[in-house]
Design a protein around this motif. Sequence first.
Motif, PDB file in Angstrom:
ATOM      1  N   ALA A  21       0.832  -1.203   0.000  1.00  0.00           N
ATOM      2  CA  ALA A  21       0.000   0.000   0.000  1.00  0.00           C
ATOM      3  C   ALA A  21       0.866   1.253   0.000  1.00  0.00           C
ATOM      4  O   ALA A  21       0.532   2.261  -0.626  1.00  0.00           O
ATOM      5  CB  ALA A  21      -0.932  -0.007   1.209  1.00  0.00           C
ATOM      6  N   SER A  22       2.005   1.185   0.678  1.00  0.00           N
ATOM      7  CA  SER A  22       2.885   2.362   0.770  1.00  0.00           C
ATOM      8  C   SER A  22       3.355   2.809  -0.607  1.00  0.00           C
ATOM      9  O   SER A  22       3.523   3.999  -0.866  1.00  0.00           O
ATOM     10  CB  SER A  22       4.090   2.028   1.651  1.00  0.00           C
ATOM     11  OG  SER A  22       4.754   0.899   1.147  1.00  0.00           O
ATOM     12  N   GLU A  23       3.520   1.835  -1.511  1.00  0.00           N
ATOM     13  CA  GLU A  23       3.983   2.155  -2.860  1.00  0.00           C
ATOM     14  C   GLU A  23       2.863   2.822  -3.676  1.00  0.00           C
ATOM     15  O   GLU A  23       3.103   3.795  -4.396  1.00  0.00           O
ATOM     16  CB  GLU A  23       4.444   0.854  -3.531  1.00  0.00           C
ATOM     17  CG  GLU A  23       5.086   1.054  -4.890  1.00  0.00           C
ATOM     18  CD  GLU A  23       5.444  -0.282  -5.538  1.00  0.00           C
ATOM     19  OE1 GLU A  23       5.862  -1.216  -4.822  1.00  0.00           O
ATOM     20  OE2 GLU A  23       5.281  -0.381  -6.763  1.00  0.00           O
ATOM     21  N   ILE A  24       1.659   2.305  -3.553  1.00  0.00           N
ATOM     22  CA  ILE A  24       0.532   2.839  -4.329  1.00  0.00           C
ATOM     23  C   ILE A  24       0.128   4.225  -3.826  1.00  0.00           C
ATOM     24  O   ILE A  24      -0.169   5.119  -4.607  1.00  0.00           O
ATOM     25  CB  ILE A  24      -0.680   1.874  -4.257  1.00  0.00           C
ATOM     26  CG1 ILE A  24      -0.308   0.508  -4.843  1.00  0.00           C
ATOM     27  CG2 ILE A  24      -1.912   2.448  -4.964  1.00  0.00           C
ATOM     28  CD1 ILE A  24       0.232   0.557  -6.260  1.00  0.00           C
ATOM     29  N   PHE A  25       0.100   4.388  -2.525  1.00  0.00           N
ATOM     30  CA  PHE A  25      -0.364   5.666  -1.963  1.00  0.00           C
ATOM     31  C   PHE A  25       0.784   6.652  -1.734  1.00  0.00           C
ATOM     32  O   PHE A  25       0.562   7.726  -1.209  1.00  0.00           O
ATOM     33  CB  PHE A  25      -1.126   5.420  -0.657  1.00  0.00           C
ATOM     34  CG  PHE A  25      -2.309   4.497  -0.822  1.00  0.00           C
ATOM     35  CD1 PHE A  25      -3.286   4.783  -1.769  1.00  0.00           C
ATOM     36  CD2 PHE A  25      -2.440   3.348  -0.070  1.00  0.00           C
ATOM     37  CE1 PHE A  25      -4.374   3.934  -1.944  1.00  0.00           C
ATOM     38  CE2 PHE A  25      -3.527   2.489  -0.239  1.00  0.00           C
ATOM     39  CZ  PHE A  25      -4.493   2.790  -1.182  1.00  0.00           C
ATOM     40  N   HIS A  26       1.998   6.253  -2.106  1.00  0.00           N
ATOM     41  CA  HIS A  26       3.180   7.107  -1.929  1.00  0.00           C
ATOM     42  C   HIS A  26       3.274   7.619  -0.492  1.00  0.00           C
ATOM     43  O   HIS A  26       3.484   8.803  -0.254  1.00  0.00           O
ATOM     44  CB  HIS A  26       3.160   8.278  -2.921  1.00  0.00           C
ATOM     45  CG  HIS A  26       3.037   7.815  -4.341  1.00  0.00           C
ATOM     46  ND1 HIS A  26       4.066   7.200  -5.007  1.00  0.00           N
ATOM     47  CD2 HIS A  26       1.995   7.839  -5.193  1.00  0.00           C
ATOM     48  CE1 HIS A  26       3.652   6.868  -6.224  1.00  0.00           C
ATOM     49  NE2 HIS A  26       2.410   7.239  -6.354  1.00  0.00           N
ATOM     50  N   ASP A  27       3.031   6.709   0.433  1.00  0.00           N
ATOM     51  CA  ASP A  27       3.025   7.087   1.842  1.00  0.00           C
ATOM     52  C   ASP A  27       3.641   5.936   2.631  1.00  0.00           C
ATOM     53  O   ASP A  27       3.032   4.875   2.769  1.00  0.00           O
ATOM     54  CB  ASP A  27       1.574   7.330   2.280  1.00  0.00           C
ATOM     55  CG  ASP A  27       1.472   7.662   3.766  1.00  0.00           C
ATOM     56  OD1 ASP A  27       2.516   7.690   4.459  1.00  0.00           O
ATOM     57  OD2 ASP A  27       0.344   7.889   4.217  1.00  0.00           O
ATOM     58  N   PRO A  28       4.853   6.133   3.147  1.00  0.00           N
ATOM     59  CA  PRO A  28       5.526   5.033   3.851  1.00  0.00           C
ATOM     60  C   PRO A  28       4.789   4.577   5.108  1.00  0.00           C
ATOM     61  O   PRO A  28       5.044   3.470   5.605  1.00  0.00           O
ATOM     62  CB  PRO A  28       6.895   5.632   4.202  1.00  0.00           C
ATOM     63  CG  PRO A  28       6.774   7.102   4.026  1.00  0.00           C
ATOM     64  CD  PRO A  28       5.653   7.349   3.066  1.00  0.00           C
ATOM     65  N   LYS A  29       3.859   5.381   5.597  1.00  0.00           N
ATOM     66  CA  LYS A  29       3.120   4.993   6.811  1.00  0.00           C
ATOM     67  C   LYS A  29       2.002   3.993   6.501  1.00  0.00           C
ATOM     68  O   LYS A  29       1.465   3.366   7.397  1.00  0.00           O
ATOM     69  CB  LYS A  29       2.512   6.234   7.488  1.00  0.00           C
ATOM     70  CG  LYS A  29       3.570   7.133   8.116  1.00  0.00           C
ATOM     71  CD  LYS A  29       2.961   8.145   9.084  1.00  0.00           C
ATOM     72  CE  LYS A  29       2.136   9.205   8.398  1.00  0.00           C
ATOM     73  NZ  LYS A  29       2.941  10.151   7.568  1.00  0.00           N
ATOM     74  N   GLN A  30       1.625   3.873   5.225  1.00  0.00           N
ATOM     75  CA  GLN A  30       0.553   2.948   4.847  1.00  0.00           C
ATOM     76  C   GLN A  30       1.025   1.510   5.038  1.00  0.00           C
ATOM     77  O   GLN A  30       2.046   1.120   4.496  1.00  0.00           O
ATOM     78  CB  GLN A  30       0.147   3.163   3.393  1.00  0.00           C
ATOM     79  CG  GLN A  30      -0.558   4.479   3.144  1.00  0.00           C
ATOM     80  CD  GLN A  30      -2.018   4.479   3.583  1.00  0.00           C
ATOM     81  OE1 GLN A  30      -2.623   3.431   3.787  1.00  0.00           O
ATOM     82  NE2 GLN A  30      -2.569   5.665   3.736  1.00  0.00           N
ATOM     83  N   LYS A  31       0.235   0.749   5.803  1.00  0.00           N
ATOM     84  CA  LYS A  31       0.579  -0.654   6.034  1.00  0.00           C
ATOM     85  C   LYS A  31      -0.248  -1.533   5.095  1.00  0.00           C
ATOM     86  O   LYS A  31      -1.257  -1.092   4.550  1.00  0.00           O
ATOM     87  CB  LYS A  31       0.258  -1.033   7.486  1.00  0.00           C
ATOM     88  CG  LYS A  31       0.982  -0.185   8.519  1.00  0.00           C
ATOM     89  CD  LYS A  31       2.427  -0.615   8.679  1.00  0.00           C
ATOM     90  CE  LYS A  31       3.160   0.261   9.681  1.00  0.00           C
ATOM     91  NZ  LYS A  31       4.375   0.855   9.067  1.00  0.00           N
ATOM     92  N   GLY A  32       0.180  -2.765   4.976  1.00  0.00           N
ATOM     93  CA  GLY A  32      -0.618  -3.736   4.250  1.00  0.00           C
ATOM     94  C   GLY A  32      -0.426  -3.675   2.750  1.00  0.00           C
ATOM     95  O   GLY A  32       0.512  -3.043   2.248  1.00  0.00           O
ATOM     96  N   TYR A  33      -1.343  -4.339   2.072  1.00  0.00           N
ATOM     97  CA  TYR A  33      -1.219  -4.527   0.633  1.00  0.00           C
ATOM     98  C   TYR A  33      -2.478  -4.097  -0.094  1.00  0.00           C
ATOM     99  O   TYR A  33      -3.543  -3.974   0.500  1.00  0.00           O
ATOM    100  CB  TYR A  33      -0.922  -5.996   0.325  1.00  0.00           C
ATOM    101  CG  TYR A  33       0.458  -6.394   0.763  1.00  0.00           C
ATOM    102  CD1 TYR A  33       1.533  -6.300  -0.117  1.00  0.00           C
ATOM    103  CD2 TYR A  33       0.683  -6.843   2.063  1.00  0.00           C
ATOM    104  CE1 TYR A  33       2.812  -6.648   0.282  1.00  0.00           C
ATOM    105  CE2 TYR A  33       1.966  -7.195   2.478  1.00  0.00           C
ATOM    106  CZ  TYR A  33       3.020  -7.094   1.584  1.00  0.00           C
ATOM    107  OH  TYR A  33       4.287  -7.427   1.971  1.00  0.00           O
TER     108      TYR A  33
END
Length: 136
Positions: A21-33
């Motif tokens: 998820a961090s890659e898609i939302f460009h947010d390293p705080k996003q966990k999971g997939y």
Amino acid sequence: MKQKHEIRCNYCGSPAILKPASEIFHDPKQKGYVYVCSHYPSCDAYVSVHPGTKTPMGSLANAALRKKRILAHQAFDQIWKRQIMSRKQAYYWLSDKLGTDPVHTHIAQFGDYRCDQVIRESRKVLINNRQNVSAA
Ligand SMILES: [Zn+2]
């Protein structure tokens, strides 16, 4: 972890791929997939997984449908959050209204048409119960 069947994009038919998820939302705080269409971002369709799993929450959705599902959930959730019905009763009521199997009555699986029905029917219940319907 076994996957029962391949997940495909509802819009372009391409296979969906599991990405952080961090890659898609460009947010390293996003966990999971997130399952993302293999043509993302030219095809803007994805769906999150249930926390701690690789099981998608529903079918892939584009921006418009993602927004509509959020609105449908907001309208529907008010029914049980305001204790007009229990959460379980509310899901049975919804499946009865939509003519869907209660086991498969998940807003995350719904398309545009069903989401509109959810919003319309939920608002009727809220109005009949003299609750303030938020403008959201
Ligand atoms: Zn696609």
